[in-house]
Design a protein around this motif. Sequence first.
Motif, PDB file in Angstrom:
ATOM      1  N   ARG A 179       0.831  -1.211   0.000  1.00  0.00           N
ATOM      2  CA  ARG A 179       0.000   0.000   0.000  1.00  0.00           C
ATOM      3  C   ARG A 179       0.861   1.255   0.000  1.00  0.00           C
ATOM      4  O   ARG A 179       0.592   2.218  -0.732  1.00  0.00           O
ATOM      5  CB  ARG A 179      -0.944  -0.016   1.210  1.00  0.00           C
ATOM      6  N   LYS A 180       1.916   1.256   0.819  1.00  0.00           N
ATOM      7  CA  LYS A 180       2.808   2.419   0.871  1.00  0.00           C
ATOM      8  C   LYS A 180       3.550   2.601  -0.453  1.00  0.00           C
ATOM      9  O   LYS A 180       3.707   3.733  -0.924  1.00  0.00           O
ATOM     10  CB  LYS A 180       3.812   2.252   2.025  1.00  0.00           C
ATOM     11  N   MET A 181       3.989   1.489  -1.041  1.00  0.00           N
ATOM     12  CA  MET A 181       4.728   1.567  -2.298  1.00  0.00           C
ATOM     13  C   MET A 181       3.829   2.086  -3.421  1.00  0.00           C
ATOM     14  O   MET A 181       4.250   2.921  -4.230  1.00  0.00           O
ATOM     15  CB  MET A 181       5.262   0.176  -2.650  1.00  0.00           C
ATOM     16  N   LYS A 182       2.609   1.610  -3.485  1.00  0.00           N
ATOM     17  CA  LYS A 182       1.672   2.080  -4.507  1.00  0.00           C
ATOM     18  C   LYS A 182       1.412   3.580  -4.363  1.00  0.00           C
ATOM     19  O   LYS A 182       1.418   4.327  -5.349  1.00  0.00           O
ATOM     20  CB  LYS A 182       0.349   1.312  -4.404  1.00  0.00           C
ATOM     21  N   MET A 183       1.180   4.010  -3.158  1.00  0.00           N
ATOM     22  CA  MET A 183       0.912   5.423  -2.912  1.00  0.00           C
ATOM     23  C   MET A 183       2.117   6.276  -3.294  1.00  0.00           C
ATOM     24  O   MET A 183       1.976   7.335  -3.922  1.00  0.00           O
ATOM     25  CB  MET A 183       0.557   5.638  -1.437  1.00  0.00           C
ATOM     26  N   LYS A 184       3.325   5.800  -2.946  1.00  0.00           N
ATOM     27  CA  LYS A 184       4.543   6.529  -3.272  1.00  0.00           C
ATOM     28  C   LYS A 184       4.727   6.640  -4.780  1.00  0.00           C
ATOM     29  O   LYS A 184       5.060   7.714  -5.315  1.00  0.00           O
ATOM     30  CB  LYS A 184       5.739   5.801  -2.644  1.00  0.00           C
ATOM     31  N   ILE A 185       4.497   5.550  -5.514  1.00  0.00           N
ATOM     32  CA  ILE A 185       4.681   5.546  -6.970  1.00  0.00           C
ATOM     33  C   ILE A 185       3.660   6.457  -7.635  1.00  0.00           C
ATOM     34  O   ILE A 185       3.995   7.221  -8.555  1.00  0.00           O
ATOM     35  CB  ILE A 185       4.582   4.106  -7.515  1.00  0.00           C
ATOM     36  N   ARG A 186       2.409   6.412  -7.180  1.00  0.00           N
ATOM     37  CA  ARG A 186       1.381   7.292  -7.754  1.00  0.00           C
ATOM     38  C   ARG A 186       1.720   8.757  -7.522  1.00  0.00           C
ATOM     39  O   ARG A 186       1.533   9.602  -8.412  1.00  0.00           O
ATOM     40  CB  ARG A 186       0.011   6.950  -7.174  1.00  0.00           C
ATOM     41  N   GLU A 187       2.216   9.085  -6.342  1.00  0.00           N
ATOM     42  CA  GLU A 187       2.611  10.467  -6.053  1.00  0.00           C
ATOM     43  C   GLU A 187       3.750  10.914  -6.954  1.00  0.00           C
ATOM     44  O   GLU A 187       3.737  12.051  -7.461  1.00  0.00           O
ATOM     45  CB  GLU A 187       3.020  10.591  -4.579  1.00  0.00           C
ATOM     46  N   GLU A 188       4.724  10.050  -7.168  1.00  0.00           N
ATOM     47  CA  GLU A 188       5.873  10.417  -7.996  1.00  0.00           C
ATOM     48  C   GLU A 188       5.485  10.519  -9.467  1.00  0.00           C
ATOM     49  O   GLU A 188       6.011  11.365 -10.193  1.00  0.00           O
ATOM     50  CB  GLU A 188       7.002   9.403  -7.798  1.00  0.00           C
ATOM     51  N   ILE A 189       4.573   9.669  -9.926  1.00  0.00           N
ATOM     52  CA  ILE A 189       4.090   9.760 -11.306  1.00  0.00           C
ATOM     53  C   ILE A 189       3.416  11.107 -11.535  1.00  0.00           C
ATOM     54  O   ILE A 189       3.613  11.757 -12.561  1.00  0.00           O
ATOM     55  CB  ILE A 189       3.127   8.593 -11.613  1.00  0.00           C
TER      56      ILE A 189
END
Length: 351
Positions: free
Chosen positions: A206-216
């Motif tokens: 969940r944390k990794m998905k949120m981080k990747i979406r924010e960076e995208i």
Amino acid sequence: MSSLDSPLSPSRPWGRFDPYDSAEDQDKEYVGFATLPNQVHRKSVKKGFAFTLMVAGESGLGKSTLVNSLFLTDLYKDRKMLNAEERISQTVEITKHTVAIEEKGVKLKLTIVDTPGFGDAINNTESWRAVVDYIDQQFEQYFRDESGLNRKNIQDNRVHCCLYFISPFGHGLRPMDVEFMKMLHEKVNIVPVLAKADSLTPLEIRKMKMKIREEIERFDINIYQFPECDSDEDEEFKLQHQELKDSVPFTVIGSNVQVESQGSRFRGRQYPWGVVEVENPVHSDFLKLRNMLVRTHMQDLKDVTREMHYENYRAQCIQNMTRMVVRERKRRNIILKYYYYYICHIKIWQK
């Protein structure tokens, strides 16, 4: 309308669904054009379909295994595994694997474009160059065929979707990931995939998905956008559609090995602490990714490729051609001007 030879119920076959087959329509007169969707369906099924999928990402993230799991085939029988020294010196290559798949009478020509060598070198500067060149070459070939005299049997080898594999061993996107997606996001539909999801806990996912979406979003990377639902869609479809959006990047697990557990066999991975099932929605987003690619959004991926990415390339080509024509016309005008000037001076000199 009474003078027309209107059928009460047009004769079969019209496909699997006959719009005039209900009892309430038997006593009514119709022209018959409600069967047009069935005619298009029959023609499309007879012609068959084509889809080109690109997979990109560094070695060891399970790209080949996932492709075989998605389409229940083995496209990498003769693949040669390179050692560490060979991978360091290897440049990015483009390899194509084409397979004809048939399911319930529907034929699909599936082309998988792989990018071995990407991200394996010590210096990965411009490692995306070979991929961009390949995509542009397919656009160029299609543009030439489309502009030619024989347009009847044009082969569509344009890349319709790119699955970009992101390593789970980090804290979000790496500079190489950002650079690659920014160079390709205006040329192809990018679908980010978080590889080897079984190496992360649910909280870490969940944390990794949120981080990747924010960076995208922060780096202005335009990944594939799911089309909005129509207002007349049922609630269940809208819910599934929202789940797909929330699943990006898709966490995946790949395996071609059949595992037996509690009396049932399935594709999965056996660990000392238990079994991971590839198609278990609790363990990964594999089913969501496969449904999106094949069942629900394959045609939309092709439409976006044709209507947006290819049209942008085509418009740029036409614009460049127009500029070349204008420059050539100006050059010829200048030459003619000097030619007339020279002729006039010759005549004056002769006089």
